[in-house]
Write an enzyme that holds these catalytic residues in place. Structure first.
Site, PDB file in Angstrom:
ATOM      1  N   CYS A 281      85.887  36.659  -4.157  1.00 60.82           N
ATOM      2  CA  CYS A 281      87.075  36.362  -3.271  1.00 60.82           C
ATOM      3  C   CYS A 281      88.322  36.237  -3.819  1.00 60.82           C
ATOM      4  O   CYS A 281      89.207  36.703  -2.651  1.00 60.82           O
ATOM      5  CB  CYS A 281      86.418  35.066  -3.045  1.00 60.82           C
ATOM      6  SG  CYS A 281      84.931  34.559  -2.266  1.00 60.82           S
TER       7      CYS A 281
ATOM      8  N   CYS B 180      84.636  32.303  -6.971  1.00 61.66           N
ATOM      9  CA  CYS B 180      84.096  33.581  -6.117  1.00 61.66           C
ATOM     10  C   CYS B 180      84.816  34.902  -6.820  1.00 61.66           C
ATOM     11  O   CYS B 180      85.855  35.129  -5.940  1.00 61.66           O
ATOM     12  CB  CYS B 180      83.510  33.381  -5.089  1.00 61.66           C
ATOM     13  SG  CYS B 180      83.071  35.273  -4.673  1.00 61.66           S
TER      14      CYS B 180
END
Length: 140
Positions: free
Chosen positions: A61, A58
């Site tokens: 993230c 991600c």
């Protein structure tokens, strides 16, 4: 604000998570037992827990991870945890993770706040509110 939606994405390289998502005062939680142990420790030490549910694939993230680590170093009175949703799939499902990163704020093991997405200003605002509301700790 960036978010990644949970999927069954798994590129086979989960070792990235440790290097990128742990550091400073962030503890990488790799099992349900480790989670329970950290929550028990936080309860005993009267610490508020901030748990970052994220994924190595991600982008948002990965973007917020260094900031999360930086915050953990600035606020040692809080406990910062990181959970890889791909590594602990069943556990993450129990927490109803629909997108990453998702930050949970826990007091005595109970969720009292949540933030979905890599929103640095909002994360800082929530942490500052917690720190400002904590009673002063006396050195032992």
């Amino acid at each position: 604000m960036g978010i990644c939606f949970s999927s069954t994405h798994n590129d086979g390289d989960e070792s990235d998570h440790n290097a990128e998502f742990a550091g400073g005062n962030v503890t990488l939680v790799s099992s349900k037992d480790a989670w329970d142990q950290k929550l028990s420790e936080a309860k005993k030490d009267h610490k508020i827990v901030i748990a970052n549910f994220s994924a190595s694939w991600c982008g948002p993230c990965r973007m917020i991870a260094p900031y999360y680590i930086e915050l953990s170093e600035k606020h040692p009175s809080l406990m910062f945890l990181s959970v890889d949703v791909d590594e602990l799939t069943d556990f993450s499902t129990q927490w109803d993770i629909k997108a990453t990163p998702t930050f949970f704020f826990l007091r005595n093991g109970e969720q009292f706040d949540k933030l979905v997405g890599a929103n640095k200003p909002e994360l800082l605002k929530k942490i500052n509110a917690i720190v400002d509301s904590e009673p002063p700790r006396h050195a032992v």
